[in-house]
Scaffold this active site. Structure first.
Site, PDB file in Angstrom:
ATOM      1  N   GLU A   1      -0.139  -3.394   9.667  1.00  0.00           N
ATOM      2  CA  GLU A   1      -1.347  -3.981   9.095  1.00  0.00           C
ATOM      3  C   GLU A   1      -1.397  -5.511   9.187  1.00  0.00           C
ATOM      4  O   GLU A   1      -1.380  -6.205   8.160  1.00  0.00           O
ATOM      5  CB  GLU A   1      -1.496  -3.549   7.628  1.00  0.00           C
TER       6      GLU A   1
ATOM      7  N   GLU B   1      -0.443   6.005   7.452  1.00  0.00           N
ATOM      8  CA  GLU B   1      -0.524   5.925   5.988  1.00  0.00           C
ATOM      9  C   GLU B   1      -1.837   6.523   5.521  1.00  0.00           C
ATOM     10  O   GLU B   1      -2.895   6.254   6.109  1.00  0.00           O
ATOM     11  CB  GLU B   1      -0.499   4.478   5.466  1.00  0.00           C
TER      12      GLU B   1
HETATM   13  O1  IFM Z   1       1.515  -0.138  -0.387  1.00  0.00           O
HETATM   14  C1  IFM Z   1       0.694  -0.485   0.691  1.00  0.00           C
HETATM   15  C2  IFM Z   1       1.493  -0.531   1.975  1.00  0.00           C
HETATM   16  O2  IFM Z   1       2.559  -1.416   1.890  1.00  0.00           O
HETATM   17  C3  IFM Z   1       0.616  -0.971   3.119  1.00  0.00           C
HETATM   18  N1  IFM Z   1      -0.597  -0.210   3.177  1.00  0.00           N
HETATM   19  C4  IFM Z   1      -1.345  -0.005   1.975  1.00  0.00           C
HETATM   20  C5  IFM Z   1      -0.432   0.503   0.870  1.00  0.00           C
HETATM   21  C6  IFM Z   1      -1.238   0.715  -0.424  1.00  0.00           C
HETATM   22  O3  IFM Z   1      -1.809  -0.469  -0.844  1.00  0.00           O
END
Ligand code: IFM
Length: 443
Positions: A169, A352
């Protein structure tokens, strides 16, 4: 509670990869065994973290990793996505910290023994502080320091790894960290955000060169997050505003990687907000990747604004997670389908997806029906995208266990496993049992 998928869904095949994900700073603790990073510094500044906490202990994974890997095995997953703390494996002078390397080698060896694929993220936001002191991601040299670090890691890990993601990200690192200032290192200003983003993307490209040369057999790529942009109305102005927001916040990170160019709005940015792009940069950034990781949590709604071009509007009367994020599974299939139409994409892994909810641990049972429902609807959204032709190979739930949720500290729980931070006791939540059952039902 059972997670279900249509009978002929490819997501019911053993070839579809299911995993869980974590990140070093969020779970490890053990800070005395690594270099300080920007998040240590950020947490020490008053008012930055909602519960004034830090990553000093977190889930104490540094000490409890063996039991955590057993738990991962018990969850039945095919893959575990973890990140490497740069400052744990490298010394300030660019030499290797052998103890740090060994820490991860042991984890990777255990995963291999259990036939669990290791998806390694090389950078999940914990930049060593000494590099930040020299300008961090505003300094082009940081991209080359990253390339050097990746080279050392790849040589040390050998064939223990199934997949490498260069960055997690970059939007969050650049925009939240260097433009809004709500993440480390806490810089605020449009003069920083896109410059940091460019050096992060350059770091990705430079790391891809190393991965291709030294690790051609791993699946090498990058993880990007998307919060699809919807216009609040059908008015031209609102539609244009949402498109601008989408280009500025989402497409900014994928377009240079796939198409070798930034969105056209780059020419509308003030000169001092633009990154300095050297001749070969976009060619380096846009080398082919083996996979793209996509993270999705929610959508955003925008209306036109005369001063700021776009303004985000929070919807009323919708279901929200504990982060205050709208539960909107349709946004997930929409964004996957639209990216697939817009770009010539490599295979996709959902790296994710998940939800923070207000969990209650009731004498050893966490009956998190709301999180279960979130997973159910979002797995179906992934299935819809596959049916529409998107090549999705796997799905990772965020997160293995409750952990340090950045600026929210330990107040928000995303885990499939509940963590009691007083005792470090782990309890698999009912959503975790359901996820594990879904995975097991295909085998
Ligand atoms: O916890 C974070 C993660 O580190 C990166 N993506 C989003 C998640 C939730 O906010």
């Amino acid at each position: 509670m059972k997670l279900t998928l249509p009978i002929n869904s490819p997501m019911r095949s053993p070839q579809f990869t299911y995993g869980i994900a974590t990140a070093s700073f969020q779970i490890e603790g053990g800070i005395e065994h690594r270099l300080p990073c920007i998040w240590d510094t950020f947490c020490s500044q008053p008012g930055t973290i909602a519960d004034n906490s830090n990553g000093a202990v977190a889930c104490d994974h540094y000490n409890l990793w063996q039991q955590d890997i057993e738990m991962i095995k018990d969850l039945n997953v095919d893959a575990y996505r973890l990140s490497i703390a740069w400052g744990r494996v490298m010394n300030e002078d660019g030499s290797i910290n052998h103890n740090g390397i060994e820490f991860y080698q042991q984890i990777l060896d255990k995963l291999k023994q259990y036939n669990i694929k290791a998806f390694v993220t090389l950078y999940h936001w914990d930049l060593p502080q000494h590099l930040e002191d020299n300008g961090g991601w505003l300094n082009r040299a940081t991209a080359y320091a990253f390339q050097h670090y990746v080279e050392q890691i790849v040589k040390a890990f050998g064939d223990r790894v199934y997949s490498y993601a260069t960055l997690n990200e970059p939007f969050c690192s650049a925009y939240l960290g260097y433009e809004l200032g709500i993440h480390a290192p806490g810089l605020k200003g449009k003069e920083y955000g896109k410059k940091a983003a460019h050096h992060l993307l350059l770091a990705h490209g430079l790391a891809m060169q190393v991965l291709k040369k030294l690790s051609p057999n791993t699946l090498n790529g990058i993880v990007l997050n998307f919060t699809p942009a919807y216009a609040i109305s059908d008015n031209d102005a609102d539609i244009k505003a949402a498109k601008y927001a989408d280009d500025y916040l989402n497409q900014w990170y994928i377009k240079p990687i796939i198409d070798g160019q930034y969105p056209a709005i780059i020419s509308q940015l003030d000169a001092e907000h633009q990154p300095e792009i050297l001749d070969d940069d976009l060619a380096i950034i846009s080398q082919p990747i083996d996979f793209m990781g996509i993270n999705y949590y929610t959508r955003a709604i925008y209306q036109a604004d005369e001063d700021t071009i776009y303004q985000e509007i929070k919807p009323c009367d919708v279901e929200l997670t504990d982060m205050g994020w709208e539960v909107f599974p349709q946004g997930f299939s929409d964004v996957l389908i639209s990216l697939n139409k817009t770009y010539d994409l490599p295979p996709i892994y959902i790296t994710e997806n998940g939800a923070a909810m207000k969990d209650q641990n009731d004498k050893g049972e966490v009956n998190d029906v709301d999180r279960f429902n979130y997973f159910q609807s979002h797995l179906l959204a992934v299935n819809t995208a596959i049916e529409a032709g998107v090549d999705i190979k796997g799905y990772f739930a965020w997160s293995l266990m409750d952990n340090f949720e950045w600026a929210e500290g330990y107040l928000k729980r995303f885990g499939l496993v509940y963590v009691d931070y007083q005792t470090q006791k782990r309890t698999i939540k009912n959503s975790g049992h359901a996820f594990s059952q879904l995975i097991g039902s295909r085998k």
